[in-house]
Design a protein around this motif. Structure first.
Motif, short mmCIF file in Angstrom:
data_model
loop_
_atom_site.label_atom_id
_atom_site.label_comp_id
_atom_site.label_asym_id
_atom_site.label_seq_id
_atom_site.Cartn_x
_atom_site.Cartn_y
_atom_site.Cartn_z
N THR A 1 0.84 -1.20 0.00
CA THR A 1 0.00 0.00 0.00
C THR A 1 0.88 1.25 0.00
O THR A 1 2.12 1.17 -0.03
CB THR A 1 -0.90 0.03 1.25
N LYS A 2 0.22 2.41 0.07
CA LYS A 2 0.97 3.67 0.09
C LYS A 2 1.90 3.73 1.31
O LYS A 2 2.96 4.36 1.26
CB LYS A 2 0.03 4.86 0.09
N THR B 1 -9.53 1.72 0.09
CA THR B 1 -9.41 2.67 1.18
C THR B 1 -8.86 2.04 2.45
O THR B 1 -8.78 0.82 2.58
CB THR B 1 -10.79 3.29 1.48
N VAL B 2 -8.51 2.90 3.38
CA VAL B 2 -7.98 2.48 4.68
C VAL B 2 -9.16 2.14 5.59
O VAL B 2 -9.93 3.02 5.97
CB VAL B 2 -7.13 3.58 5.31
N GLU C 1 -10.30 7.21 3.06
CA GLU C 1 -8.92 7.60 2.75
C GLU C 1 -8.29 6.56 1.82
O GLU C 1 -8.26 5.37 2.14
CB GLU C 1 -8.10 7.69 4.03
N ASN D 1 -5.83 4.00 0.17
CA ASN D 1 -4.68 3.27 0.73
C ASN D 1 -3.57 3.06 -0.30
O ASN D 1 -2.56 2.43 0.01
CB ASN D 1 -5.12 1.93 1.34
#
Length: 539
Positions: A125-126, A175-176, A181, A183
């Motif tokens: 992930t990011k 998303t997280v 948000e 990810n």
């Protein structure tokens, strides 16, 4: 220049005379085939004699679906295909950045990561990519080509910041947790739509032309004399036309224009068959209706055997387009006598292709033989093959899935029943449907010998056989890589077999695929590739 190849086994792929031991070539064309004695009588003082010393000649292999420009681009970016864990993934990236520091404005681009080899099949992930750098955008494509992982800087460039952002139709931003948000993981049109692709800076023209040369050398080293690029937009069309103008194409390249540019680039010539200009031609249009099975974004009619984390038990993947848009696109191509190539991995996507193409045909009443192509056709059903036969749809199968991901498909993606019906080439053959084989490079390298091996053996890396009743004979697999592929391109009168009057496109192998043990086909080596009578690769 006249040449006689003799003293070997020449597999003509011509049912009337399947094997000969000599062939006469002149000015890039096949003049005559026959026995060694018969053909040697035709030599003159200008004839070059090529003693095959027992080696085997096949028609040059024809790539029925890949992305040669993307292969060229991979030569400029980091390869993550050898990473067996997220830790190795990060280490490879860090090492690459250390040794290849990006210039101002450049991104760190990578490809080939395969999360099925990582613990718990987790995608990086990011948060992982930010450990490499938060200052330079990072974009890494999944092995399937349908998912990418990015760092925070790249997400910012794509416009996926905070919790309020727009995602193109047919795309997903993961998303997280329960928040919105991002990810860092992007699916389908979230990173593949035209507006998002434009965000990533492109290399210089000279750099790209140099890499196209290298990519052609890769293709020819696998015995290919015709390649494809199924992702042509206006920029790539200009690039390949420039390469053609500079006489830098050593193999034929067939382009398929992506949906949003098809009618801009292709005019109605009254026939779907089009001519090459210095080894390049733009032939048809390309669209996609779903994603990939290994990424679990393919669109199925029945749920995945093991649904992705966070999805409901009835999760079947998803479509990338609505019927009305697909019908309109098909209608526009049919009206202009343009072939269409349609990415369909899941059987729901195949249903949509069949349903919409049938409707578009009814709306146009065009009787031209347009030879539409279903790309991948991984989970196509028996009833769908009946419909495809009626509509003249050609399936091009990605049988390497069985070798590279077959066990994963069996245990997680499709389960035993559907995994044993992956890419049902024999079912297509029983219906006398013309079908081809491909490797979707750069997803996998265009190793045609491996494609042949997998079509014949259908064996996973653990030794499991998936669909014994779908195995092809070696000659059936050879035809799928040669004459069938020529038919897909409307070139069956010019290529695909070793017959009088056709172009002298050959591949020389160290052994005869018809004679080796089936389990050893993949060990056969390409020794030489010949395009229009001229050697373009020699081992």
């Amino acid at each position: 220049m006249r040449k006689i190849y003799f003293n070997g086994e020449i597999i003509t792929v011509n049912d009337k005379e399947p094997i000969v031991d000599a062939v006469l070539v002149e000015n890039g064309k096949i003049i005559k085939t026959g026995s060694k004695e018969e053909i040697l009588k035709l030599k003159n003082e200008d004839t070059e004699l090529v003693d095959l010393d027992g080696k085997t000649i096949l028609p040059g292999f024809i790539d029925s679906h890949s992305h040669i420009i993307a292969v060229a681009q991979t030569l400029m970016i980091v390869n993550l295909s050898d990473a067996n864990s997220k830790e190795e993934f990060i280490a490879i990236l860090k090492d690459y950045v250390k040794n290849n520091p990006p210039k101002n404005g450049e991104w760190i681009i990578g490809f080939g990561y395969d999360n099925t080899r990582y613990e718990n099949e987790e995608h990086p992930t990011k948060f992982d990519l930010d450990l490499v750098t938060k200052d330079i955008p990072i974009f890494i494509s999944h092995a399937s080509g349908h998912i990418a992982t990015t760092n925070s800087k790249a997400l910012e460039a794509f416009g996926y910041v905070g919790t309020n952002y727009e995602v193109p139709e047919g795309g997903v931003v993961r998303t997280v947790g329960e928040s919105n948000e991002p990810n860092g993981i992007l699916e389908e049109n979230a990173c593949l739509s035209p507006e998002k692709r434009k965000v990533i800076p492109t290399p210089s023209v000279d750099t790209l032309l140099s890499c196209i040369k290298k990519a052609q050398q890769i293709y020819s080293s696998y015995g290919l004399t015709t390649a494809q690029d199924a992702s042509i937009d206006e920029n790539l069309n200009q690039l390949l036309n420039l390469a053609a103008q500079k006489n830098e194409l050593i193999i034929d390249i067939v382009g398929q224009a992506v949906q949003h540019t098809t009618l801009k680039l292709l005019k109605n010539e009254g026939t779907p068959k089009r001519k090459y200009y210095n080894h390049y031609k733009l032939l048809g249009g390309k669209t996609w209706l779903d994603g990939s099975p290994q990424g679990k974004t393919a669109w199925l009619t029945k749920p995945y055997y093991e649904v992705p984390e966070g999805e409901s038990k009835d999760y079947c993947g998803y479509a990338t387009q609505e019927d009305k848009d697909v019908i309109e696109y098909f209608k526009s191509l049919i009206e202009n006598n343009i072939q269409v190539n349609v990415h369909c991995n899941g059987d729901a996507a195949s249903d949509q292709f069949i349903r919409c193409y049938k409707k578009a045909l009814e709306m146009t009443d065009n009787k031209t033989d347009l030879r539409p192509v279903m790309v991948h056709a991984q989970t196509v059903r028996e009833d769908q093959l009946d419909d495809m036969k009626e509509l003249g749809i050609i399936p091009t199968f990605f049988l390497d899935h069985i070798w590279f991901w077959g066990d994963y498909h069996y245990e997680s993606v499709f389960g035993p029943e559907r995994a044993n019906r992956l890419s049902p080439a024999k079912s297509a053959l029983r219906r006398n449907i013309n079908f081809t084989l491909h490797q979707d490079s750069p997803v996998k390298m265009p190793n045609q010998i491996l494609a042949m091996h997998n079509a014949v053996n259908r064996q996973t890396q653990s030794g499991r056989i998936l669909g014994a009743d779908q195995r092809l004979s070696t000659m059936e697999a050879i035809k799928a890589l040669t004459i069938n592929a020529a038919y897909q391109y409307f070139e069956e009168d010019e290529k695909g077999s070793i017959e009088e009057g056709k172009v002298a496109d050959f591949v020389i192998l160290d052994r005869n695929p018809l004679d080796v043990n089936l389990s050893e086909i993949k060990e056969i080596k390409v020794l030489e590739t010949i395009k229009e009578g001229n050697t373009i690769y020699k081992k």
